[in-house]
Scaffold this motif. Structure first.
Motif, PDB file in Angstrom:
ATOM      1  N   ALA A 113       0.814  -1.215   0.000  1.00 40.10           N
ATOM      2  CA  ALA A 113       0.000   0.000   0.000  1.00 40.10           C
ATOM      3  C   ALA A 113       0.846   1.263   0.000  1.00 40.10           C
ATOM      4  O   ALA A 113       0.326   2.357  -0.257  1.00 40.10           O
ATOM      5  CB  ALA A 113      -0.927  -0.001   1.214  1.00 40.10           C
ATOM      6  N   SER A 114       2.133   1.131   0.295  1.00 42.94           N
ATOM      7  CA  SER A 114       3.018   2.299   0.344  1.00 42.94           C
ATOM      8  C   SER A 114       3.765   2.522  -0.964  1.00 42.94           C
ATOM      9  O   SER A 114       4.529   3.481  -1.074  1.00 42.94           O
ATOM     10  CB  SER A 114       4.037   2.129   1.482  1.00 42.94           C
ATOM     11  N   LEU A 145      -8.293   2.129  -1.512  1.00 43.56           N
ATOM     12  CA  LEU A 145      -7.650   1.253  -0.535  1.00 43.56           C
ATOM     13  C   LEU A 145      -8.512   1.148   0.709  1.00 43.56           C
ATOM     14  O   LEU A 145      -9.026   2.164   1.209  1.00 43.56           O
ATOM     15  CB  LEU A 145      -6.259   1.775  -0.141  1.00 43.56           C
ATOM     16  N   ASN A 151      -8.040   0.180   4.399  1.00 44.40           N
ATOM     17  CA  ASN A 151      -6.972   0.038   5.376  1.00 44.40           C
ATOM     18  C   ASN A 151      -7.544  -0.567   6.662  1.00 44.40           C
ATOM     19  O   ASN A 151      -8.227   0.103   7.423  1.00 44.40           O
ATOM     20  CB  ASN A 151      -6.360   1.419   5.643  1.00 44.40           C
ATOM     21  N   ASN A 202      -2.154   6.232   5.554  1.00 39.58           N
ATOM     22  CA  ASN A 202      -2.637   6.334   4.174  1.00 39.58           C
ATOM     23  C   ASN A 202      -1.673   7.262   3.432  1.00 39.58           C
ATOM     24  O   ASN A 202      -1.695   8.477   3.624  1.00 39.58           O
ATOM     25  CB  ASN A 202      -4.063   6.892   4.141  1.00 39.58           C
ATOM     26  N   HIS A 203      -0.837   6.692   2.596  1.00 34.88           N
ATOM     27  CA  HIS A 203       0.285   7.442   2.029  1.00 34.88           C
ATOM     28  C   HIS A 203      -0.108   8.427   0.931  1.00 34.88           C
ATOM     29  O   HIS A 203       0.579   9.428   0.726  1.00 34.88           O
ATOM     30  CB  HIS A 203       1.320   6.462   1.468  1.00 34.88           C
ATOM     31  N   GLU A 255      -3.265  10.212   0.055  1.00 36.77           N
ATOM     32  CA  GLU A 255      -4.647  10.638   0.267  1.00 36.77           C
ATOM     33  C   GLU A 255      -5.255  11.332  -0.954  1.00 36.77           C
ATOM     34  O   GLU A 255      -6.426  11.173  -1.239  1.00 36.77           O
ATOM     35  CB  GLU A 255      -4.710  11.579   1.481  1.00 36.77           C
ATOM     36  N   TYR A 314      -9.785   6.349   0.083  1.00 39.88           N
ATOM     37  CA  TYR A 314      -9.412   5.552   1.243  1.00 39.88           C
ATOM     38  C   TYR A 314     -10.602   5.329   2.170  1.00 39.88           C
ATOM     39  O   TYR A 314     -11.490   6.179   2.280  1.00 39.88           O
ATOM     40  CB  TYR A 314      -8.313   6.247   2.060  1.00 39.88           C
ATOM     41  N   CYS A 334     -10.895   3.535   6.268  1.00 39.25           N
ATOM     42  CA  CYS A 334     -10.161   2.909   7.373  1.00 39.25           C
ATOM     43  C   CYS A 334     -11.092   2.090   8.251  1.00 39.25           C
ATOM     44  O   CYS A 334     -12.208   2.506   8.558  1.00 39.25           O
ATOM     45  CB  CYS A 334      -9.492   3.974   8.234  1.00 39.25           C
TER      46      CYS A 334
END
Length: 369
Positions: A184-185, A198, A200, A207-208, A210, A215, A217
Protein backbone atom coordinates in the motif's frame (compact mmCIF):
# COMPACT_ATOMS: atom_id res chain seq x y z
CA UNK A 1 -36.14 -33.72 -17.57
CA UNK A 2 -38.79 -33.24 -20.26
CA UNK A 3 -38.12 -29.48 -20.20
CA UNK A 4 -34.41 -29.99 -20.83
CA UNK A 5 -33.10 -30.18 -24.37
CA UNK A 6 -29.54 -30.99 -25.40
CA UNK A 7 -26.93 -28.92 -27.18
CA UNK A 8 -23.61 -29.99 -28.66
CA UNK A 9 -20.36 -28.07 -28.20
CA UNK A 10 -20.20 -26.70 -31.79
CA UNK A 11 -23.63 -25.10 -31.38
CA UNK A 12 -22.59 -23.39 -28.15
CA UNK A 13 -19.45 -22.14 -29.86
CA UNK A 14 -21.59 -20.69 -32.66
CA UNK A 15 -23.77 -18.91 -30.08
CA UNK A 16 -20.66 -17.43 -28.47
CA UNK A 17 -19.42 -16.15 -31.83
CA UNK A 18 -22.66 -14.91 -33.36
CA UNK A 19 -25.38 -14.27 -30.77
CA UNK A 20 -23.96 -14.46 -27.26
CA UNK A 21 -26.23 -11.68 -25.92
CA UNK A 22 -29.29 -13.89 -26.37
CA UNK A 23 -27.77 -17.10 -25.01
CA UNK A 24 -27.18 -17.45 -21.26
CA UNK A 25 -24.63 -20.00 -20.10
CA UNK A 26 -25.15 -21.18 -16.51
CA UNK A 27 -22.17 -22.97 -14.98
CA UNK A 28 -23.59 -25.31 -12.32
CA UNK A 29 -20.26 -26.26 -10.73
CA UNK A 30 -18.74 -25.13 -7.47
CA UNK A 31 -17.33 -21.66 -6.88
CA UNK A 32 -13.78 -23.03 -6.85
CA UNK A 33 -14.25 -25.00 -10.08
CA UNK A 34 -15.85 -22.03 -11.85
CA UNK A 35 -13.03 -19.70 -10.87
CA UNK A 36 -10.41 -22.23 -11.95
CA UNK A 37 -11.87 -22.19 -15.46
CA UNK A 38 -15.18 -21.66 -17.24
CA UNK A 39 -16.70 -21.00 -20.65
CA UNK A 40 -16.41 -17.38 -21.69
CA UNK A 41 -19.44 -15.34 -20.61
CA UNK A 42 -20.84 -18.03 -18.31
CA UNK A 43 -22.48 -17.17 -14.98
CA UNK A 44 -21.95 -19.35 -11.91
CA UNK A 45 -25.27 -20.80 -10.64
CA UNK A 46 -25.18 -22.55 -7.27
CA UNK A 47 -26.66 -22.58 -3.77
CA UNK A 48 -25.70 -23.49 -0.24
CA UNK A 49 -25.66 -27.24 0.43
CA UNK A 50 -27.80 -26.78 3.53
CA UNK A 51 -30.45 -24.90 1.52
CA UNK A 52 -30.44 -27.59 -1.16
CA UNK A 53 -30.89 -30.27 1.49
CA UNK A 54 -33.70 -28.50 3.31
CA UNK A 55 -35.51 -27.44 0.16
CA UNK A 56 -36.30 -30.97 -1.05
CA UNK A 57 -39.59 -30.96 -2.91
CA UNK A 58 -39.58 -27.18 -3.41
CA UNK A 59 -38.31 -24.97 -6.21
CA UNK A 60 -35.48 -22.60 -5.37
CA UNK A 61 -35.78 -18.99 -6.48
CA UNK A 62 -33.54 -17.23 -8.97
CA UNK A 63 -32.29 -15.11 -6.08
CA UNK A 64 -30.97 -18.29 -4.47
CA UNK A 65 -29.10 -19.69 -7.44
CA UNK A 66 -28.00 -16.38 -9.02
CA UNK A 67 -27.09 -14.28 -5.99
CA UNK A 68 -25.38 -11.05 -7.01
CA UNK A 69 -26.42 -11.32 -10.68
CA UNK A 70 -29.41 -8.98 -10.66
CA UNK A 71 -29.22 -8.09 -14.36
CA UNK A 72 -29.19 -11.77 -15.37
CA UNK A 73 -32.18 -12.50 -13.12
CA UNK A 74 -34.10 -9.58 -14.60
CA UNK A 75 -33.37 -10.63 -18.18
CA UNK A 76 -34.43 -14.20 -17.39
CA UNK A 77 -37.74 -13.10 -15.89
CA UNK A 78 -38.39 -10.85 -18.88
CA UNK A 79 -37.75 -13.62 -21.40
CA UNK A 80 -34.84 -11.74 -23.01
CA UNK A 81 -32.76 -14.88 -23.56
CA UNK A 82 -33.66 -17.09 -26.50
CA UNK A 83 -31.77 -19.99 -24.93
CA UNK A 84 -30.32 -20.96 -21.55
CA UNK A 85 -27.56 -23.56 -21.60
CA UNK A 86 -26.69 -25.41 -18.38
CA UNK A 87 -23.48 -27.34 -17.85
CA UNK A 88 -21.54 -29.07 -15.11
CA UNK A 89 -18.19 -30.85 -15.20
CA UNK A 90 -18.95 -33.70 -17.59
CA UNK A 91 -22.60 -34.95 -17.61
CA UNK A 92 -22.93 -36.56 -21.07
CA UNK A 93 -26.69 -36.18 -21.68
CA UNK A 94 -30.02 -35.25 -20.08
CA UNK A 95 -30.86 -38.87 -19.21
CA UNK A 96 -27.96 -39.07 -16.76
CA UNK A 97 -28.76 -35.86 -14.86
CA UNK A 98 -29.28 -36.75 -11.19
CA UNK A 99 -32.43 -35.60 -9.43
CA UNK A 100 -30.53 -34.10 -6.49
CA UNK A 101 -27.87 -32.37 -8.59
CA UNK A 102 -27.31 -28.63 -8.91
CA UNK A 103 -28.22 -29.00 -12.59
CA UNK A 104 -31.71 -30.13 -11.64
CA UNK A 105 -32.15 -27.35 -9.07
CA UNK A 106 -31.09 -24.73 -11.59
CA UNK A 107 -33.32 -26.24 -14.29
CA UNK A 108 -36.37 -26.14 -12.00
CA UNK A 109 -35.68 -22.56 -10.95
CA UNK A 110 -35.23 -21.32 -14.52
CA UNK A 111 -38.36 -23.15 -15.67
CA UNK A 112 -40.42 -21.66 -12.84
CA UNK A 113 -39.26 -18.07 -12.97
CA UNK A 114 -38.32 -17.38 -16.60
CA UNK A 115 -40.72 -16.66 -19.43
CA UNK A 116 -40.79 -18.87 -22.54
CA UNK A 117 -37.07 -19.61 -22.61
CA UNK A 118 -35.68 -22.78 -24.16
CA UNK A 119 -33.35 -24.63 -21.78
CA UNK A 120 -30.58 -26.97 -22.87
CA UNK A 121 -27.88 -29.15 -21.37
CA UNK A 122 -24.40 -28.82 -22.83
CA UNK A 123 -23.52 -32.42 -23.66
CA UNK A 124 -20.29 -33.47 -22.02
CA UNK A 125 -20.12 -30.37 -19.85
CA UNK A 126 -17.12 -28.13 -19.36
CA UNK A 127 -14.61 -30.94 -19.81
CA UNK A 128 -15.71 -31.71 -23.36
CA UNK A 129 -16.14 -28.08 -24.37
CA UNK A 130 -12.69 -27.13 -23.07
CA UNK A 131 -11.09 -30.08 -24.87
CA UNK A 132 -12.64 -28.97 -28.16
CA UNK A 133 -12.61 -25.17 -27.86
CA UNK A 134 -10.10 -24.01 -25.23
CA UNK A 135 -9.92 -20.60 -26.90
CA UNK A 136 -13.53 -19.96 -25.81
CA UNK A 137 -12.73 -20.68 -22.16
CA UNK A 138 -11.26 -18.53 -19.43
CA UNK A 139 -8.66 -20.29 -17.30
CA UNK A 140 -7.21 -18.87 -14.11
CA UNK A 141 -3.52 -18.24 -14.45
CA UNK A 142 -1.54 -20.91 -12.63
CA UNK A 143 -1.28 -20.21 -8.93
CA UNK A 144 1.88 -20.75 -6.89
CA UNK A 145 2.21 -24.12 -5.21
CA UNK A 146 1.45 -23.95 -1.50
CA UNK A 147 4.61 -24.43 0.52
CA UNK A 148 5.19 -25.77 3.99
CA UNK A 149 5.88 -23.37 6.85
CA UNK A 150 9.45 -24.63 7.19
CA UNK A 151 10.25 -23.86 3.57
CA UNK A 152 8.60 -20.45 3.95
CA UNK A 153 10.74 -19.67 6.99
CA UNK A 154 13.83 -20.86 5.16
CA UNK A 155 13.08 -18.72 2.11
CA UNK A 156 12.47 -15.65 4.25
CA UNK A 157 15.67 -16.03 6.22
CA UNK A 158 17.71 -16.57 3.07
CA UNK A 159 16.48 -13.45 1.28
CA UNK A 160 16.24 -11.22 4.33
CA UNK A 161 12.74 -9.99 3.40
CA UNK A 162 9.64 -10.86 5.47
CA UNK A 163 7.54 -13.41 3.61
CA UNK A 164 4.42 -11.25 3.68
CA UNK A 165 6.25 -8.43 1.89
CA UNK A 166 7.56 -10.53 -1.00
CA UNK A 167 5.88 -10.25 -4.38
CA UNK A 168 2.91 -7.95 -4.83
CA UNK A 169 -0.79 -7.79 -3.99
CA UNK A 170 -2.82 -10.79 -5.15
CA UNK A 171 -6.04 -10.66 -7.15
CA UNK A 172 -8.95 -12.19 -5.26
CA UNK A 173 -11.56 -10.97 -7.77
CA UNK A 174 -11.02 -8.69 -10.80
CA UNK A 175 -11.82 -5.66 -8.63
CA UNK A 176 -10.54 -6.93 -5.25
CA UNK A 177 -6.88 -7.28 -4.22
CA UNK A 178 -5.27 -8.39 -0.96
CA UNK A 179 -1.86 -7.23 0.25
CA UNK A 180 0.28 -5.74 2.99
CA UNK A 181 1.11 -2.24 4.25
CA UNK A 182 4.29 -2.33 2.20
CA UNK A 183 2.30 -2.88 -0.98
CA UNK A 184 0.00 0.00 0.00
CA UNK A 185 3.02 2.30 0.34
CA UNK A 186 4.31 1.77 -3.20
CA UNK A 187 2.48 3.96 -5.70
CA UNK A 188 4.07 2.24 -8.69
CA UNK A 189 2.68 -1.08 -7.47
CA UNK A 190 -0.80 0.35 -6.96
CA UNK A 191 -0.84 2.07 -10.34
CA UNK A 192 0.56 -1.03 -12.00
CA UNK A 193 -2.52 -3.09 -11.13
CA UNK A 194 -5.00 -0.24 -11.53
CA UNK A 195 -5.89 0.33 -7.88
CA UNK A 196 -8.30 3.25 -7.35
CA UNK A 197 -9.19 2.72 -3.67
CA UNK A 198 -7.65 1.25 -0.53
CA UNK A 199 -9.38 -0.34 2.44
CA UNK A 200 -6.97 0.04 5.38
CA UNK A 201 -7.85 -2.56 8.03
CA UNK A 202 -5.59 -1.29 10.81
CA UNK A 203 -5.39 1.32 13.52
CA UNK A 204 -1.90 2.54 12.75
CA UNK A 205 -0.96 1.98 9.10
CA UNK A 206 -0.79 5.38 7.34
CA UNK A 207 -2.64 6.33 4.17
CA UNK A 208 0.29 7.44 2.03
CA UNK A 209 -1.48 8.94 -0.98
CA UNK A 210 -4.65 10.64 0.27
CA UNK A 211 -5.02 12.82 -2.81
CA UNK A 212 -4.45 10.06 -5.34
CA UNK A 213 -6.78 7.28 -4.16
CA UNK A 214 -10.02 6.81 -2.29
CA UNK A 215 -9.41 5.55 1.24
CA UNK A 216 -11.48 3.90 3.93
CA UNK A 217 -10.16 2.91 7.37
CA UNK A 218 -11.31 0.10 9.66
CA UNK A 219 -9.35 0.77 12.86
CA UNK A 220 -9.00 -2.69 14.41
CA UNK A 221 -6.07 -4.41 16.08
CA UNK A 222 -5.05 -8.00 15.39
CA UNK A 223 -5.99 -9.52 18.75
CA UNK A 224 -8.62 -11.80 20.25
CA UNK A 225 -10.54 -8.91 21.89
CA UNK A 226 -11.40 -7.07 18.67
CA UNK A 227 -14.88 -7.28 17.15
CA UNK A 228 -14.03 -7.08 13.46
CA UNK A 229 -17.41 -8.50 12.44
CA UNK A 230 -19.24 -5.26 13.23
CA UNK A 231 -17.35 -3.80 10.26
CA UNK A 232 -18.18 -6.57 7.78
CA UNK A 233 -21.19 -4.94 6.15
CA UNK A 234 -19.60 -1.50 5.95
CA UNK A 235 -16.49 -3.01 4.35
CA UNK A 236 -18.60 -5.01 1.90
CA UNK A 237 -20.54 -1.90 0.90
CA UNK A 238 -17.30 0.00 0.32
CA UNK A 239 -15.89 -2.76 -1.88
CA UNK A 240 -19.18 -2.86 -3.79
CA UNK A 241 -19.05 0.90 -4.35
CA UNK A 242 -15.56 0.60 -5.85
CA UNK A 243 -16.68 -2.31 -8.04
CA UNK A 244 -19.76 -0.38 -9.22
CA UNK A 245 -17.59 2.55 -10.26
CA UNK A 246 -15.39 0.16 -12.32
CA UNK A 247 -12.51 0.63 -9.89
CA UNK A 248 -10.20 -1.74 -8.04
CA UNK A 249 -9.67 -1.86 -4.29
CA UNK A 250 -6.67 -3.10 -2.31
CA UNK A 251 -7.58 -4.46 1.12
CA UNK A 252 -4.57 -4.40 3.42
CA UNK A 253 -3.52 -4.42 7.05
CA UNK A 254 0.10 -4.56 8.21
CA UNK A 255 1.09 -8.00 6.95
CA UNK A 256 -1.92 -8.94 4.81
CA UNK A 257 -2.35 -12.12 6.83
CA UNK A 258 -5.11 -11.76 9.43
CA UNK A 259 -7.27 -8.60 9.44
CA UNK A 260 -7.40 -7.86 5.71
CA UNK A 261 -7.76 -11.56 4.89
CA UNK A 262 -10.75 -11.70 7.26
CA UNK A 263 -12.47 -8.86 5.37
CA UNK A 264 -11.85 -10.56 2.01
CA UNK A 265 -13.27 -13.83 3.35
CA UNK A 266 -16.40 -12.06 4.64
CA UNK A 267 -16.87 -10.42 1.24
CA UNK A 268 -16.69 -13.72 -0.62
CA UNK A 269 -19.09 -15.38 1.82
CA UNK A 270 -21.66 -12.60 1.52
CA UNK A 271 -21.44 -11.74 -2.17
CA UNK A 272 -20.46 -15.09 -3.70
CA UNK A 273 -22.61 -17.17 -1.32
CA UNK A 274 -19.87 -19.63 -0.42
CA UNK A 275 -19.08 -21.38 2.84
CA UNK A 276 -16.13 -20.25 4.95
CA UNK A 277 -14.03 -23.31 4.16
CA UNK A 278 -14.47 -22.79 0.40
CA UNK A 279 -13.74 -19.05 0.64
CA UNK A 280 -10.67 -19.76 2.79
CA UNK A 281 -9.28 -22.27 0.29
CA UNK A 282 -9.96 -19.85 -2.58
CA UNK A 283 -8.01 -17.01 -0.91
CA UNK A 284 -5.28 -19.29 0.44
CA UNK A 285 -4.50 -20.51 -3.08
CA UNK A 286 -3.76 -16.91 -4.01
CA UNK A 287 -2.00 -15.82 -0.82
CA UNK A 288 -0.81 -18.94 0.98
CA UNK A 289 0.19 -17.18 4.20
CA UNK A 290 -3.27 -15.94 5.23
CA UNK A 291 -4.08 -16.83 8.83
CA UNK A 292 -6.90 -14.92 10.57
CA UNK A 293 -6.50 -15.12 14.34
CA UNK A 294 -8.68 -17.58 16.23
CA UNK A 295 -11.22 -14.97 17.32
CA UNK A 296 -11.61 -13.65 13.77
CA UNK A 297 -12.21 -17.20 12.53
CA UNK A 298 -14.90 -17.56 15.18
CA UNK A 299 -16.54 -14.35 14.00
CA UNK A 300 -16.42 -15.56 10.41
CA UNK A 301 -18.07 -18.81 11.48
CA UNK A 302 -20.82 -16.83 13.17
CA UNK A 303 -21.21 -14.69 10.05
CA UNK A 304 -21.53 -17.87 8.02
CA UNK A 305 -24.21 -19.13 10.40
CA UNK A 306 -26.15 -15.88 9.98
CA UNK A 307 -25.88 -16.02 6.19
CA UNK A 308 -27.04 -19.64 6.11
CA UNK A 309 -29.94 -18.88 8.43
CA UNK A 310 -31.03 -15.89 6.37
CA UNK A 311 -30.75 -17.85 3.14
CA UNK A 312 -32.92 -20.62 4.51
CA UNK A 313 -35.49 -18.25 6.04
CA UNK A 314 -35.78 -16.34 2.74
CA UNK A 315 -36.19 -19.57 0.79
CA UNK A 316 -38.77 -20.97 3.19
CA UNK A 317 -40.73 -17.72 3.11
CA UNK A 318 -40.68 -17.56 -0.70
CA UNK A 319 -42.15 -21.06 -0.91
CA UNK A 320 -44.66 -20.45 1.91
CA UNK A 321 -43.35 -23.48 3.76
CA UNK A 322 -45.73 -24.83 6.45
CA UNK A 323 -42.65 -25.51 8.58
CA UNK A 324 -42.53 -21.82 9.43
CA UNK A 325 -45.30 -21.08 11.87
CA UNK A 326 -46.50 -17.62 12.86
CA UNK A 327 -43.67 -15.32 13.85
CA UNK A 328 -43.21 -15.22 17.56
CA UNK A 329 -42.44 -11.81 18.98
CA UNK A 330 -40.75 -13.48 21.95
CA UNK A 331 -38.46 -15.52 19.72
CA UNK A 332 -37.59 -12.50 17.62
CA UNK A 333 -36.74 -10.42 20.65
CA UNK A 334 -34.59 -13.16 22.12
CA UNK A 335 -32.77 -13.70 18.85
CA UNK A 336 -32.13 -10.01 18.39
CA UNK A 337 -30.82 -9.68 21.91
CA UNK A 338 -28.49 -12.63 21.47
CA UNK A 339 -27.11 -11.16 18.27
CA UNK A 340 -26.48 -7.78 19.82
CA UNK A 341 -25.01 -8.83 23.18
CA UNK A 342 -23.36 -12.24 22.95
CA UNK A 343 -19.55 -12.21 22.68
CA UNK A 344 -18.05 -13.52 19.46
CA UNK A 345 -15.13 -15.36 21.01
CA UNK A 346 -15.76 -19.15 21.15
CA UNK A 347 -19.41 -18.55 20.26
CA UNK A 348 -20.39 -20.49 17.14
CA UNK A 349 -24.22 -20.46 17.03
CA UNK A 350 -26.20 -23.03 15.06
CA UNK A 351 -29.72 -21.70 15.64
CA UNK A 352 -31.51 -19.26 13.37
CA UNK A 353 -30.57 -15.69 14.19
CA UNK A 354 -32.41 -12.51 13.38
CA UNK A 355 -32.12 -12.04 9.58
CA UNK A 356 -32.47 -8.28 10.00
CA UNK A 357 -28.90 -8.25 11.28
CA UNK A 358 -27.65 -8.72 7.74
CA UNK A 359 -29.61 -5.78 6.40
CA UNK A 360 -29.48 -3.27 9.24
CA UNK A 361 -25.85 -2.83 10.14
CA UNK A 362 -25.03 -2.30 13.84
CA UNK A 363 -22.35 0.15 12.79
CA UNK A 364 -23.76 3.13 14.59
CA UNK A 365 -21.86 2.03 17.66
CA UNK A 366 -18.63 1.43 15.73
CA UNK A 367 -15.71 3.80 16.24
CA UNK A 368 -15.28 6.46 13.60
CA UNK A 369 -12.64 6.10 10.89
Amino acid sequence: MEDLGEMDCPVVKRFLKDDNAKCLLLDCRSFLAFNAGHIRGAVNARCYTIVRRRAKGTVLSLDQILAGDEEVRSRLRSGMYSAVVLYDERTPDSETVKEDSTLTLVLNAVCSYSSGTQIYLLKGGYDRFFSEYPEFCIKTKSLPTLTSQSSVDSACSSCGTPHHEQGGPVEILPFLYLGSALHASKKEVLDGIGISALLNVSADCPNHFEGAYQYKCIPVEDNHKEDISCWFLEAIEFIDSVRDSSGRVLVHCKAGISRSATICLAYLMKRKRVRLDEAFEFVRRRRSIISPNFSFMGQLLQFESQLLATSWVAEAASTASPLLGPKSSTTTTTSTTATATSPFIFNFPVSVVNPAYLHHSPLAASPGC
